[in-house]
Design an enzyme around this catalytic site. Structure first.
Site, PDB file in Angstrom:
ATOM      1  N   ILE A 238       0.833  -1.203   0.000  1.00  0.00           N
ATOM      2  CA  ILE A 238       0.000   0.000   0.000  1.00  0.00           C
ATOM      3  C   ILE A 238       0.869   1.254   0.000  1.00  0.00           C
ATOM      4  CG2 ILE A 238      -0.208   0.146   2.532  1.00  0.00           C
ATOM      5  CD1 ILE A 238      -3.252   0.751   2.058  1.00  0.00           C
ATOM      6  N   CYS A 239       0.363   2.278  -0.691  1.00  0.00           N
ATOM      7  CA  CYS A 239       0.961   3.619  -0.647  1.00  0.00           C
ATOM      8  C   CYS A 239      -0.209   4.594  -0.526  1.00  0.00           C
ATOM      9  CB  CYS A 239       1.851   3.883  -1.860  1.00  0.00           C
ATOM     10  SG  CYS A 239       0.968   3.961  -3.440  1.00  0.00           S
ATOM     11  N   ARG A 240      -0.046   5.833  -0.956  1.00  0.00           N
ATOM     12  CA  ARG A 240      -1.146   6.788  -0.832  1.00  0.00           C
ATOM     13  C   ARG A 240      -2.292   6.468  -1.783  1.00  0.00           C
ATOM     14  NH1 ARG A 240       0.558  12.397  -2.163  1.00  0.00           N
ATOM     15  NH2 ARG A 240       0.087  11.680  -4.249  1.00  0.00           N
TER      16      ARG A 240
ATOM     17  N   GLY B 158      -1.765   4.066  -4.857  1.00  0.00           N
ATOM     18  CA  GLY B 158      -1.583   2.838  -5.623  1.00  0.00           C
ATOM     19  C   GLY B 158      -0.467   2.868  -6.643  1.00  0.00           C
TER      20      GLY B 158
ATOM     21  N   MET C 250      -3.962   4.184   0.653  1.00  0.00           N
ATOM     22  CA  MET C 250      -4.402   4.659   1.968  1.00  0.00           C
ATOM     23  C   MET C 250      -5.590   5.604   1.856  1.00  0.00           C
ATOM     24  SD  MET C 250      -2.905   3.273   4.548  1.00  0.00           S
ATOM     25  CE  MET C 250      -3.451   4.407   5.828  1.00  0.00           C
TER      26      MET C 250
END
Length: 111
Positions: free
Chosen positions: A61-63, A65, A90
């Site tokens: 996961i990141c902010r 994708g 996120m």
């Protein structure tokens, strides 16, 4: 975003057994992350790749994708087969009502 070659997972599909790998930068992590997530900034991955388990499902996961999709592709090229990109990152995690905590343990926010 990445086409069929990058496998994805939705927020509801992530369980407590899933290894959630957060690849955002330190300031993003400190502001707010999923409880139980493991922090490994994307740029540190090559040096710390051994920290990522190969024997269980890994959701990256990141902010939003983008970075996590790149990490999934990198891990797949290096032998991981149980790795998925978290759709929406996120941002979608928080929008789905999943908890977000700061590095101080208090409620956090997604940067």
């Amino acid at each position: 975003m990445f086409g069929p070659q990058i496998p994805t997972v939705t927020i509801p599909e992530i369980t407590e057994e899933t290894y959630l790998l957060d690849v955002r930068e330190d300031d993003e992590w400190a502001a707010g992350h999923a409880p139980g997530a493991h922090h490994l900034p994307m740029m540190e991955l090559p040096a710390r790749i051994a920290e990522v388990p190969t024997d269980r499902d890994v959701a990256v996961i990141c902010r939003s994708g983008g970075r996590s999709g790149q990490v999934v592709a990198y891990l797949m090229r290096n032998g991981w087969d149980q790795v998925r990109n978290v759709e929406g990152g996120m941002g979608d995690w928080a929008a789905a009502g999943r908890p977000v905590i700061g590095s101080d343990g208090q409620p956090g926010r997604v940067l």
